[in-house]
Design a protein around this motif. Sequence first.
Motif, PDB file in Angstrom:
ATOM      1  N   VAL A 100       0.860  -1.187   0.000  1.00  0.00           N
ATOM      2  CA  VAL A 100       0.000   0.000   0.000  1.00  0.00           C
ATOM      3  C   VAL A 100       0.894   1.235   0.000  1.00  0.00           C
ATOM      4  CG1 VAL A 100      -1.745   1.284   1.278  1.00  0.00           C
ATOM      5  CG2 VAL A 100      -1.838  -1.221   1.193  1.00  0.00           C
ATOM      6  N   ARG A 101       0.532   2.220  -0.784  1.00  0.00           N
ATOM      7  CA  ARG A 101       1.313   3.453  -0.848  1.00  0.00           C
ATOM      8  C   ARG A 101       1.428   4.066   0.541  1.00  0.00           C
ATOM      9  NH1 ARG A 101       2.515   7.142  -4.961  1.00  0.00           N
ATOM     10  NH2 ARG A 101       2.784   9.292  -4.250  1.00  0.00           N
ATOM     11  N   GLY A 102       2.635   4.410   0.916  1.00  0.00           N
ATOM     12  CA  GLY A 102       2.871   4.992   2.236  1.00  0.00           C
ATOM     13  C   GLY A 102       3.162   3.965   3.312  1.00  0.00           C
ATOM     14  N   GLN A 103       3.285   2.680   2.937  1.00  0.00           N
ATOM     15  CA  GLN A 103       3.442   1.625   3.925  1.00  0.00           C
ATOM     16  C   GLN A 103       4.764   1.688   4.671  1.00  0.00           C
ATOM     17  OE1 GLN A 103       5.868  -0.903   3.426  1.00  0.00           O
ATOM     18  NE2 GLN A 103       6.490  -0.243   1.396  1.00  0.00           N
ATOM     19  N   GLU A 104       5.709   2.477   4.158  1.00  0.00           N
ATOM     20  CA  GLU A 104       7.020   2.505   4.811  1.00  0.00           C
ATOM     21  C   GLU A 104       7.051   3.412   6.043  1.00  0.00           C
ATOM     22  OE1 GLU A 104       6.605   3.431   1.528  1.00  0.00           O
ATOM     23  OE2 GLU A 104       6.322   5.558   2.018  1.00  0.00           O
ATOM     24  N   THR A 105       6.018   4.240   6.224  1.00  0.00           N
ATOM     25  CA  THR A 105       6.030   5.204   7.327  1.00  0.00           C
ATOM     26  C   THR A 105       5.388   4.609   8.567  1.00  0.00           C
ATOM     27  OG1 THR A 105       5.869   7.027   5.751  1.00  0.00           O
ATOM     28  CG2 THR A 105       5.328   7.495   8.059  1.00  0.00           C
ATOM     29  N   GLN A 106       6.087   4.711   9.693  1.00  0.00           N
ATOM     30  CA  GLN A 106       5.556   4.260  10.972  1.00  0.00           C
ATOM     31  C   GLN A 106       5.007   5.465  11.737  1.00  0.00           C
ATOM     32  OE1 GLN A 106       8.384   1.830  13.154  1.00  0.00           O
ATOM     33  NE2 GLN A 106       9.107   0.835  11.281  1.00  0.00           N
ATOM     34  N   TYR A 107       3.834   5.289  12.315  1.00  0.00           N
ATOM     35  CA  TYR A 107       3.186   6.323  13.112  1.00  0.00           C
ATOM     36  C   TYR A 107       3.152   5.867  14.565  1.00  0.00           C
ATOM     37  CZ  TYR A 107       1.896   8.210   8.608  1.00  0.00           C
ATOM     38  OH  TYR A 107       1.948   8.721   7.347  1.00  0.00           O
ATOM     39  N   PHE A 108       3.573   6.755  15.452  1.00  0.00           N
ATOM     40  CA  PHE A 108       3.771   6.403  16.847  1.00  0.00           C
ATOM     41  C   PHE A 108       2.650   6.900  17.742  1.00  0.00           C
ATOM     42  CE2 PHE A 108       8.060   4.638  17.221  1.00  0.00           C
ATOM     43  CZ  PHE A 108       8.532   4.864  15.942  1.00  0.00           C
ATOM     44  N   GLY A 109       2.394   6.134  18.790  1.00  0.00           N
ATOM     45  CA  GLY A 109       1.513   6.578  19.853  1.00  0.00           C
ATOM     46  C   GLY A 109       2.259   7.459  20.837  1.00  0.00           C
ATOM     47  N   PRO A 110       1.563   7.935  21.889  1.00  0.00           N
ATOM     48  CA  PRO A 110       2.180   8.850  22.850  1.00  0.00           C
ATOM     49  C   PRO A 110       3.148   8.167  23.809  1.00  0.00           C
ATOM     50  CG  PRO A 110      -0.061   8.372  23.499  1.00  0.00           C
ATOM     51  CD  PRO A 110       0.129   7.744  22.145  1.00  0.00           C
ATOM     52  N   GLY A 111       3.090   6.826  23.876  1.00  0.00           N
ATOM     53  CA  GLY A 111       4.013   6.092  24.730  1.00  0.00           C
ATOM     54  C   GLY A 111       3.499   5.877  26.139  1.00  0.00           C
ATOM     55  N   THR A 112       4.097   4.892  26.816  1.00  0.00           N
ATOM     56  CA  THR A 112       3.848   4.635  28.238  1.00  0.00           C
ATOM     57  C   THR A 112       5.177   4.787  28.964  1.00  0.00           C
ATOM     58  OG1 THR A 112       2.041   3.068  27.845  1.00  0.00           O
ATOM     59  CG2 THR A 112       3.184   2.941  29.967  1.00  0.00           C
ATOM     60  N   ARG A 113       5.206   5.715  29.918  1.00  0.00           N
ATOM     61  CA  ARG A 113       6.417   5.909  30.716  1.00  0.00           C
ATOM     62  C   ARG A 113       6.360   4.969  31.915  1.00  0.00           C
ATOM     63  NH1 ARG A 113      11.186   8.062  29.860  1.00  0.00           N
ATOM     64  NH2 ARG A 113      10.311   9.997  29.035  1.00  0.00           N
ATOM     65  N   LEU A 114       7.301   4.027  31.980  1.00  0.00           N
ATOM     66  CA  LEU A 114       7.350   3.050  33.070  1.00  0.00           C
ATOM     67  C   LEU A 114       8.472   3.397  34.028  1.00  0.00           C
ATOM     68  CD1 LEU A 114       6.563   0.316  34.394  1.00  0.00           C
ATOM     69  CD2 LEU A 114       8.273  -0.756  32.900  1.00  0.00           C
ATOM     70  N   LEU A 115       8.140   3.402  35.299  1.00  0.00           N
ATOM     71  CA  LEU A 115       9.141   3.572  36.356  1.00  0.00           C
ATOM     72  C   LEU A 115       9.050   2.359  37.283  1.00  0.00           C
ATOM     73  CD1 LEU A 115      11.300   5.244  37.793  1.00  0.00           C
ATOM     74  CD2 LEU A 115       9.466   6.401  39.033  1.00  0.00           C
ATOM     75  N   VAL A 116      10.169   1.666  37.398  1.00  0.00           N
ATOM     76  CA  VAL A 116      10.229   0.497  38.279  1.00  0.00           C
ATOM     77  C   VAL A 116      11.034   0.864  39.521  1.00  0.00           C
ATOM     78  CG1 VAL A 116      10.873  -1.924  38.487  1.00  0.00           C
ATOM     79  CG2 VAL A 116      10.116  -1.024  36.278  1.00  0.00           C
ATOM     80  N   LEU A 117      10.411   0.716  40.687  1.00  0.00           N
ATOM     81  CA  LEU A 117      11.056   1.096  41.954  1.00  0.00           C
ATOM     82  C   LEU A 117      11.577  -0.118  42.698  1.00  0.00           C
ATOM     83  CD1 LEU A 117       8.442   3.744  43.137  1.00  0.00           C
ATOM     84  CD2 LEU A 117      10.588   4.149  41.913  1.00  0.00           C
TER      85      LEU A 117
END
Lengths: 117, 116
Positions: A100-117
């Motif tokens: 599909v045209r444009g298939q090479e582009t990856q679109y990202f979500g906002p992410g999950t920031r993980l902190l392990v204590l």
Amino acid sequence: EAEVAQSPRYKITEKSQAVAFWCDPISGHATLYWYRQILGQGPELLVQFQDESVVDDSQLPKDRFSAERLKGVDSTLKIQPAELGDSAMYLCASSLPIGVRGQETQYFGPGTRLLVL
Amino acid sequence: AQSVAQPEDQVNVAEGNPLTVKCTYSVSGNPYLFWYVQYPNRGLQFLLKYITGDNLVKGSYGFEAEFNKSQTSFHLKKPSALVSDSALYFCAVRAPRAGNNRKLIWGLGTSLAVNP
């Protein structure tokens, strides 16, 4: 404009606990990626799915990490047990099907920031 | 082996001045090249890409990049910087004939600071 959804946005946990992250890709995007990004570094690919199949999980620490995309749409990344060194941003991305045209582009979500204590 | 280098950890520029963020790469064949921007505690936003065709690629927010095959470079540019352009910029490359594996190779990022 369609976006990749991720939850939670932030997660604090204690070491040895289990954590799970969820990702819903842009509708119609057959390829889904999970990345880990340590502060000050570029993203590191953990796993790539094509529909429900794993294409590349060579960098996934399989003793503690697992990922699934059972119906080929949304996906879950799990860590059990979490370790201090797992503290990072976990990013999900998606892209259009191959051919599909444009298939090479990856679109990202906002992410999950993980902190392990 | 495929690799991407962003030789500058940080770039400082005055608002209104032109900016350049450098990227060089090593990949066999004709590469797919990308620039992404990341604001604090956010995911990466796609800016532009080079796949084929015109060496000068225009993208979002007034950014552009020039593919130089002989120098294996893909520098990001903007004619007039804004304070709001201050962010972390990542260059990425992918070999074109990768089948289903679309793994991107990422640079370490360049922090851009635009001073008022």
